[in-house]
Write a protein that holds these residues in place. Structure first.
Motif, PDB file in Angstrom:
ATOM      1  N   LEU A 227       0.855  -1.193   0.000  1.00 38.47           N
ATOM      2  CA  LEU A 227       0.000   0.000   0.000  1.00 38.47           C
ATOM      3  C   LEU A 227       0.891   1.242   0.000  1.00 38.47           C
ATOM      4  CD1 LEU A 227      -2.646   1.627   0.428  1.00 38.47           C
ATOM      5  CD2 LEU A 227      -2.323   1.279   2.898  1.00 38.47           C
ATOM      6  N   LEU A 228       0.658   2.158  -0.941  1.00 40.48           N
ATOM      7  CA  LEU A 228       1.283   3.481  -0.935  1.00 40.48           C
ATOM      8  C   LEU A 228       0.157   4.475  -0.698  1.00 40.48           C
ATOM      9  CD1 LEU A 228       3.607   3.184  -4.089  1.00 40.48           C
ATOM     10  CD2 LEU A 228       4.155   2.619  -1.707  1.00 40.48           C
ATOM     11  N   LEU A 229       0.208   5.178   0.433  1.00 37.41           N
ATOM     12  CA  LEU A 229      -0.917   6.032   0.835  1.00 37.41           C
ATOM     13  C   LEU A 229      -0.444   7.463   1.052  1.00 37.41           C
ATOM     14  CD1 LEU A 229      -3.894   6.171   1.795  1.00 37.41           C
ATOM     15  CD2 LEU A 229      -3.073   5.598   4.082  1.00 37.41           C
ATOM     16  N   GLY A 230      -1.190   8.420   0.494  1.00 36.24           N
ATOM     17  CA  GLY A 230      -0.900   9.840   0.722  1.00 36.24           C
ATOM     18  C   GLY A 230      -2.156  10.568   1.162  1.00 36.24           C
ATOM     19  N   GLY A 231      -1.973  11.782   1.697  1.00 33.07           N
ATOM     20  CA  GLY A 231      -3.109  12.653   1.976  1.00 33.07           C
ATOM     21  C   GLY A 231      -4.009  12.203   3.102  1.00 33.07           C
ATOM     22  N   VAL A 232      -3.494  11.443   4.077  1.00 39.39           N
ATOM     23  CA  VAL A 232      -4.281  11.179   5.290  1.00 39.39           C
ATOM     24  C   VAL A 232      -4.607  12.520   5.948  1.00 39.39           C
ATOM     25  CG1 VAL A 232      -4.200  10.161   7.599  1.00 39.39           C
ATOM     26  CG2 VAL A 232      -3.306   8.872   5.652  1.00 39.39           C
ATOM     27  N   HIS A 233      -3.622  13.428   5.885  1.00 36.81           N
ATOM     28  CA  HIS A 233      -3.832  14.824   6.286  1.00 36.81           C
ATOM     29  C   HIS A 233      -3.913  15.656   4.997  1.00 36.81           C
ATOM     30  CE1 HIS A 233      -1.912  13.445  10.230  1.00 36.81           C
ATOM     31  NE2 HIS A 233      -3.199  13.603  10.420  1.00 36.81           N
ATOM     32  N   GLY A 234      -5.045  16.355   4.826  1.00 38.46           N
ATOM     33  CA  GLY A 234      -5.354  16.952   3.528  1.00 38.46           C
ATOM     34  C   GLY A 234      -4.427  18.068   3.074  1.00 38.46           C
ATOM     35  N   ASP A 235      -3.699  18.690   4.011  1.00 39.37           N
ATOM     36  CA  ASP A 235      -2.812  19.807   3.643  1.00 39.37           C
ATOM     37  C   ASP A 235      -1.361  19.353   3.486  1.00 39.37           C
ATOM     38  OD1 ASP A 235      -2.325  19.247   6.300  1.00 39.37           O
ATOM     39  OD2 ASP A 235      -2.207  21.343   6.939  1.00 39.37           O
TER      40      ASP A 235
ATOM     41  N   LEU B 126       6.547  -4.038 -12.420  1.00 36.47           N
ATOM     42  CA  LEU B 126       6.487  -4.889 -11.232  1.00 36.47           C
ATOM     43  C   LEU B 126       6.808  -6.332 -11.635  1.00 36.47           C
ATOM     44  CD1 LEU B 126       3.295  -4.142  -9.063  1.00 36.47           C
ATOM     45  CD2 LEU B 126       5.684  -3.554  -8.587  1.00 36.47           C
ATOM     46  N   GLN B 127       7.716  -6.956 -10.881  1.00 32.87           N
ATOM     47  CA  GLN B 127       8.106  -8.345 -11.176  1.00 32.87           C
ATOM     48  C   GLN B 127       7.070  -9.331 -10.625  1.00 32.87           C
ATOM     49  OE1 GLN B 127      11.579  -8.972 -12.520  1.00 32.87           O
ATOM     50  NE2 GLN B 127      11.135  -6.834 -12.994  1.00 32.87           N
ATOM     51  N   CYS B 128       6.491  -8.972  -9.481  1.00 35.17           N
ATOM     52  CA  CYS B 128       5.491  -9.862  -8.866  1.00 35.17           C
ATOM     53  C   CYS B 128       4.643  -9.041  -7.908  1.00 35.17           C
ATOM     54  CB  CYS B 128       6.168 -11.021  -8.131  1.00 35.17           C
ATOM     55  SG  CYS B 128       7.086 -10.509  -6.677  1.00 35.17           S
ATOM     56  N   GLY B 129       3.530  -9.620  -7.489  1.00 40.61           N
ATOM     57  CA  GLY B 129       2.684  -8.975  -6.490  1.00 40.61           C
ATOM     58  C   GLY B 129       1.865  -7.828  -7.051  1.00 40.61           C
ATOM     59  N   ALA B 130       1.501  -6.912  -6.165  1.00 39.24           N
ATOM     60  CA  ALA B 130       0.626  -5.801  -6.555  1.00 39.24           C
ATOM     61  C   ALA B 130       0.904  -4.588  -5.688  1.00 39.24           C
ATOM     62  CB  ALA B 130      -0.839  -6.216  -6.400  1.00 39.24           C
ATOM     63  N   VAL B 131       0.542  -3.433  -6.225  1.00 45.07           N
ATOM     64  CA  VAL B 131       0.612  -2.188  -5.463  1.00 45.07           C
ATOM     65  C   VAL B 131      -0.775  -1.551  -5.481  1.00 45.07           C
ATOM     66  CG1 VAL B 131       1.559   0.155  -5.381  1.00 45.07           C
ATOM     67  CG2 VAL B 131       3.066  -1.775  -5.952  1.00 45.07           C
ATOM     68  N   ILE B 132      -1.263  -1.173  -4.298  1.00 42.78           N
ATOM     69  CA  ILE B 132      -2.462  -0.340  -4.200  1.00 42.78           C
ATOM     70  C   ILE B 132      -1.963   1.054  -3.840  1.00 42.78           C
ATOM     71  CG2 ILE B 132      -4.621   0.077  -2.951  1.00 42.78           C
ATOM     72  CD1 ILE B 132      -4.778  -2.956  -2.425  1.00 42.78           C
ATOM     73  N   ALA B 133      -2.183   2.015  -4.722  1.00 43.96           N
ATOM     74  CA  ALA B 133      -1.674   3.376  -4.511  1.00 43.96           C
ATOM     75  C   ALA B 133      -2.843   4.338  -4.384  1.00 43.96           C
ATOM     76  CB  ALA B 133      -0.761   3.778  -5.663  1.00 43.96           C
ATOM     77  N   ILE B 134      -2.942   4.990  -3.226  1.00 39.53           N
ATOM     78  CA  ILE B 134      -4.011   5.966  -2.968  1.00 39.53           C
ATOM     79  C   ILE B 134      -3.337   7.306  -2.699  1.00 39.53           C
ATOM     80  CG2 ILE B 134      -5.961   6.557  -1.453  1.00 39.53           C
ATOM     81  CD1 ILE B 134      -6.263   3.544  -0.883  1.00 39.53           C
ATOM     82  N   PRO B 135      -3.283   8.196  -3.705  1.00 43.15           N
ATOM     83  CA  PRO B 135      -2.567   9.463  -3.489  1.00 43.15           C
ATOM     84  C   PRO B 135      -3.240  10.381  -2.476  1.00 43.15           C
ATOM     85  CG  PRO B 135      -2.839   8.997  -5.842  1.00 43.15           C
ATOM     86  CD  PRO B 135      -3.714   8.042  -5.097  1.00 43.15           C
ATOM     87  N   LEU B 136      -4.589  10.357  -2.424  1.00 43.71           N
ATOM     88  CA  LEU B 136      -5.299  11.341  -1.605  1.00 43.71           C
ATOM     89  C   LEU B 136      -6.424  10.666  -0.825  1.00 43.71           C
ATOM     90  CD1 LEU B 136      -6.097  14.169  -0.711  1.00 43.71           C
ATOM     91  CD2 LEU B 136      -7.207  14.508  -2.924  1.00 43.71           C
ATOM     92  N   LEU B 137      -6.198  10.441   0.477  1.00 42.86           N
ATOM     93  CA  LEU B 137      -7.236   9.808   1.291  1.00 42.86           C
ATOM     94  C   LEU B 137      -8.254  10.835   1.795  1.00 42.86           C
ATOM     95  CD1 LEU B 137      -8.270   7.212   2.627  1.00 42.86           C
ATOM     96  CD2 LEU B 137      -7.002   7.897   4.676  1.00 42.86           C
ATOM     97  N   ASN B 138      -7.754  11.931   2.381  1.00 42.73           N
ATOM     98  CA  ASN B 138      -8.656  12.910   2.999  1.00 42.73           C
ATOM     99  C   ASN B 138      -9.009  14.014   1.997  1.00 42.73           C
ATOM    100  OD1 ASN B 138      -9.942  14.810   4.555  1.00 42.73           O
ATOM    101  ND2 ASN B 138      -8.284  15.026   6.054  1.00 42.73           N
ATOM    102  N   VAL B 139      -9.952  13.679   1.122  1.00 44.08           N
ATOM    103  CA  VAL B 139     -10.378  14.622   0.074  1.00 44.08           C
ATOM    104  C   VAL B 139     -10.963  15.885   0.707  1.00 44.08           C
ATOM    105  CG1 VAL B 139     -11.900  14.915  -1.929  1.00 44.08           C
ATOM    106  CG2 VAL B 139     -10.861  12.690  -1.482  1.00 44.08           C
TER     107      VAL B 139
END
Ligand SMILES: [Zn+2]
Length: 316
Positions: A49-57, A77-90
C-alpha cells in the motif's frame, strides 16, 4: 447473491485499474470518492500500500504517491501488486486543512466506523477495504503548519517487520517511534500489517528533495521485497538510525528566528535560535539541551508560548 469483488480481485494479473471508493458527499451533494490505483504483476507476490493525503494539507505525501503512479516507477512490477491511494482525505485537501470539516483528524480516528464521524468513516474505508488485502504499507506525510520535517522514516520498535521495511527504505533519517492510539499505524500493527511513515517538508508546499528521497525509498523497498529489479538503484548515503526524540518549545510568545535548521547535528548548549518581543526590548537565546540531530523545525516568524520550535532526535 454475488459477492462484490475486492480491490485486488477487480484487477486482472498484468493489468492496472483505477477504482473509486465511496466515502460520502459534500453538503452540495457532490459525491466524495477515494481513488485507488491497483497495479498487478503477472506473477503473484506481496501487495504493497502506498498512501498519501491522510492529512489533507500535507501535499508532499500526495505528490509522492502521484509521481510513483505517473512516473513509470511501478510499470515493471516483477510480482505482487501495489495499491496506490494518493489522496485519502479529500475533504481536508479541498479546505487546505489537515482535518475533515468537523475538525477531527483521520489519523486519530482509526480503525473507524461506517456510521461514526466523517473522519471515522474515511478511516473505515482503509481498515475494511484496503488493509486486509496488503502485506505492508508506506504512509506518506508532510510536516505540519509552518513546520518543516527533514526527510525521515518512522517505524514502531515493537514491529520487527516494520523495522526491516524502514531500513530498506533508506531515508536520510530512520526514527524508532511508538504508535499513537487510534492512528493508522496502530491499527495496522494490531492487524499485523507492517506500516512505516514517511515525513518530509512542510504543509502546503512542495519540497523537491523530500519527494525525490521518498520516490527512491519506494523503489528501495520494492526492490528489497523482490517486486522490482535492482537495475536502477544507485549508491545512497547512509541512513541515520535514531530512537529518541523530543520537542524544544517556546518559553515565551513573540518573534522567532532560527539559526540552524533541520538536517544538522547540534551540540549541547549550541545556539538554535532566538525569541524576541516585537519592541526591541527583550531577547532570549534558545540553546540545544543536548547533542542531537534536528529532524524538524518551525518556520513561522510569529509564535505562541509553548509552540514546538525544534524536533530533536538522538540515539539512547
Ligand atoms: Zn500527517
Amino acid at each position: 447473491m454475488k459477492t462484490p469483488k475486492n480491490l485486488l480481485e477487480s484487477c486482472d494479473p498484468g493489468q492496472r485499474i483505477l477504482i473509486d471508493l465511496d466515502v460520502g458527499a459534500l453538503p452540495s451533494g457532490t459525491p466524495i470518492k477515494i481513488r485507488a490505483h491497483v497495479i498487478r504483476a503477472e506473477k503473484p507476490g506481496p501487495t504493497a500500500l502506498l498512501l498519501g493525503g491522510v492529512h489533507g494539507d500535507e501535499i508532499n505525501g500526495i505528490e509522492i504517491v502521484r509521481r510513483a503512479v505517473s512516473s513509470g516507477l511501478l510499470r515493471h512490477l516483477q510480482c505482487g501488486a501495489v495499491i496506490a491511494i494518493p489522496l485519502l482525505n479529500v475533504y481536508g485537501f479541498l479546505n487546505y486543512s489537515r482535518d475533515v470539516p468537523d475538525g477531527k483528524d483521520v489519523n486519530r480516528s482509526f480503525p473507524g466506523t461506517s456510521n461514526g464521524s466523517l473522519a471515522s468513516r474515511v478511516a473505515k474505508v482503509i481498515t475494511k477495504q484496503v488493509l486486509p488485502l496488503v502485506n505492508f504499507g508506506i504512509d506518506f506525510h508532510t510536516g505540519g503548519w509552518a513546520h518543516h520535517n527533514h526527510p525521515q522514516i518512522r517505524y514502531s520498535p515493537k514491529d520487527h517487520s516494520a523495522q526491516v521495511l524502514a531500513k530498506a527504505f533508506h531515508a536520510p533519517v530512520t526514527l524508532a517511534s511508538n504508535t499513537i492510539p487510534r492512528s493508522l499505524r496502530n491499527t495496522a500493527l494490531e492487524m499485523e500489517k507492517p506500516m512505516i511513515i514517511f515525513e518530509g517538508g512542510e504543509n502546503l508546499r512542495l519540497h523537491g528533495p523530500s519527494i525525490d528521497c521518498a520516490l527512491q525509498g519506494i523503489q528501495n523497498v520494492l526492490v528489497a521485497q523482490g517486486m522490482l529489479s535492482t537495475a536502477t538503484s544507485k549508491a545512497q548515503p547512509d541512513t541515520l538510525m535514531l530512537n529518541k526524540s523530543s520537542w524544544t518549545r517556546a518559553t515565551k510568545a513573540g518573534l522567532f528566528e532560527w539559526c540552524i535548521s533541520s538536517g544538522n547535528w547540534v551540540e549541547e548548549g549550541q545556539t538554535l535560535g532566538y525569541l524576541r518581543d516585537p519592541y526591541g526590548i527583550h531577547e532570549e537565546e534558545i540553546v540545544a539541551p543536548r547533542k542531537a540531530f534536528i529532524i524538524g523545525h518551525d518556520n513561522s516568524p510569529v509564535i505562541n508560548q509553548g509552540d514546538a520550535l525544534f524536533h530533536l532526535a538522538w540515539v539512547e
